[in-house]
Write an enzyme that holds these catalytic residues in place. Structure first.
Site, PDB file in Angstrom:
ATOM      1  CE  LYS A   7      -5.986  22.885  41.730  1.00 52.85           C
ATOM      2  NZ  LYS A   7      -4.316  23.542  41.529  1.00 52.85           N
ATOM      3  CG  LEU A  14      -3.353  19.332  43.841  1.00 52.09           C
ATOM      4  CD1 LEU A  14      -4.395  19.893  46.042  1.00 52.09           C
ATOM      5  CD2 LEU A  14      -3.256  20.188  42.667  1.00 52.09           C
ATOM      6  CD  GLU A  18       1.920  18.980  45.467  1.00 51.43           C
ATOM      7  OE1 GLU A  18       1.882  18.587  44.254  1.00 51.43           O
ATOM      8  OE2 GLU A  18       2.382  19.017  45.537  1.00 51.43           O
ATOM      9  CE1 TYR A  67      -4.891  27.042  44.299  1.00 56.43           C
ATOM     10  CE2 TYR A  67      -5.185  26.480  41.609  1.00 56.43           C
ATOM     11  CZ  TYR A  67      -4.257  26.750  42.854  1.00 56.43           C
ATOM     12  OH  TYR A  67      -2.824  25.941  42.125  1.00 56.43           O
TER      13      TYR A  67
HETATM   14  N1  PDD Z   1      -1.746  23.478  39.077  1.00 61.59           N
HETATM   15  N2  PDD Z   1       0.428  19.687  42.012  1.00 61.59           N
HETATM   16  C1  PDD Z   1      -0.029  21.488  42.402  1.00 61.59           C
HETATM   17  C2  PDD Z   1       0.956  22.014  43.568  1.00 61.59           C
HETATM   18  C3  PDD Z   1      -0.853  22.356  41.735  1.00 61.59           C
HETATM   19  O1  PDD Z   1      -1.293  22.843  41.814  1.00 61.59           O
HETATM   20  C4  PDD Z   1      -1.187  21.272  40.283  1.00 61.59           C
HETATM   21  C5  PDD Z   1      -2.199  21.786  39.622  1.00 61.59           C
HETATM   22  C6  PDD Z   1      -1.043  20.078  40.883  1.00 61.59           C
HETATM   23  C7  PDD Z   1      -1.308  18.999  39.296  1.00 61.59           C
HETATM   24  O2  PDD Z   1      -3.202  18.866  39.561  1.00 61.59           O
HETATM   25  P1  PDD Z   1      -4.216  19.252  39.206  1.00 61.59           P
HETATM   26  O3  PDD Z   1      -3.940  17.445  37.321  1.00 61.59           O
HETATM   27  O4  PDD Z   1      -5.461  18.578  38.786  1.00 61.59           O
HETATM   28  O5  PDD Z   1      -4.111  20.066  37.824  1.00 61.59           O
HETATM   29  C8  PDD Z   1      -0.179  18.885  40.868  1.00 61.59           C
HETATM   30  C9  PDD Z   1      -3.463  23.732  38.045  1.00 61.59           C
HETATM   31  C10 PDD Z   1      -3.255  23.791  37.045  1.00 61.59           C
HETATM   32  C11 PDD Z   1      -2.851  25.734  38.540  1.00 61.59           C
HETATM   33  O6  PDD Z   1      -2.819  25.880  39.678  1.00 61.59           O
HETATM   34  O7  PDD Z   1      -2.626  26.452  37.625  1.00 61.59           O
END
Ligand code: PDD
Length: 282
Positions: free
Chosen positions: A147, A203, A179, A32
């Site tokens: 992801k 991620l 993270e 996703y």
């Molecule tokens: N989450 N790490 C994890 C485990 C994440 O699920 C996310 C993003 C990030 C940050 O990634 P980005 O900057 O590309 O949004 C880091 C999304 C927003 C979610 O699951 O809703």
């Protein structure tokens, strides 16, 4: 009434259904993305689409042809739902297969879903005072760079945070901060901005990448190196990044005050630069 996209059709949310045999439902066999739109314009859409491709490759998941039309699909959903500031959730699963068997089906028919998601507004003081976090063991697998929709450890971690009155759960593997449950974590250690390297244990966030670029432009020294929980407790500043939370200061972790308990100067400079960028590009 919210209109969403599912497998080539534009439907009211209530009418959009997938089979109980969809492998996303049975095996969490899918990937996703979450993309943010500011004033009707996408922020870093290309980077999100590239990461979707990488996630799909990592999961050996053939993306449907319609993925090439995602910018147009989202544009139509924006118009039909009359939206300006919103997130879009994009999910692709390996689709329906019968009977339930773990191994990939020979000819998968992937499911593609695109739907708007309202932006959860943060508590009023979150930006000015910072949020709190807890640390929890990182129980995830060895391919956190994909992801994947397989989010049970993340969901459990975030729920623990909520139950303990915290905004985020910071994941710890062998004493190292990887993270957040849905965010990347940065710490200012002796004036150097540190964050876990973008390897299989995290991620690689799009927001993380932008913040690293902004830090370079602002001549803030950066180190993409792991740091321990102890180092984080004694950091001058800690903040999190994500598409939905942008750049958000963390001022308390496991009940310990970070720095002087206020959002720090590095965090604020980066947040302001980030905001300017979303106004320009988003
Ligand atoms: N989450 N790490 C994890 C485990 C994440 O699920 C996310 C993003 C990030 C940050 O990634 P980005 O900057 O590309 O949004 C880091 C999304 C927003 C979610 O699951 O809703």
């Amino acid at each position: 009434m919210t209109i969403i996209y599912l497998n080539g059709e534009y439907l009211p949310l209530e009418k959009a259904t997938v089979s109980v045999e969809d492998r996303g439902f049975l095996f969490a066999d899918g990937v996703y993305e979450v993309v943010r739109y500011y004033q009707g314009r996408p922020f870093q859409l290309e980077a999100h689409l590239q990461r979707l491709q990488r996630s799909a490759q990592g999961a050996c998941l053939p993306l449907p042809k319609a993925v090439a039309e995602l910018p147009a699909i989202i544009a139509r959903l924006l118009a039909e739902n009359n939206l300006q500031d919103t997130n879009f959730y994009i999910e692709c699963t390996r689709g329906t297969a019968h009977p339930r068997t773990h191994a990939f089906p020979a000819e998968p028919h992937p499911t593609l879903l695109v739907m708007p998601q309202p932006i959860h507004s943060l508590p009023a003081e979150a930006r000015t005072r910072g949020v709190s976090a807890i640390t929890v063991p990182d129980l995830r697998w060895q391919r956190c760079d994909i992801k994947s929709i397989m989010l049970l450890p993340n969901v459990m971690a975030k729920t623990q945070a909520r139950e303990r009155g915290a905004f985020e759960a910071i994941l710890v593997r062998d004493g190292i901060v990887t993270e957040g449950s849905s965010t990347n974590i940065f710490a200012v250690l002796d004036g150097v901005l540190a964050t876990h390297p973008a390897n299989h244990h995290i991620l690689g966030g799009i927001t993380r990448q932008i913040v690293l670029q902004l830090a370079a432009a602002l001549r803030i020294p950066v180190r993409e190196e792991p740091f321990t929980v102890e180092q984080m407790y004694h950091a001058q500043e800690v903040f999190l990044t994500s598409t939905t939370s942008e750049v958000l200061p963390i001022t308390q972790i496991d009940g310990q005050t970070i720095g002087n308990g206020q959002p720090g100067p590095v965090t604020m400079r980066l947040f302001q630069s980030f905001q300017r960028m979303t106004e320009r590009e988003g």
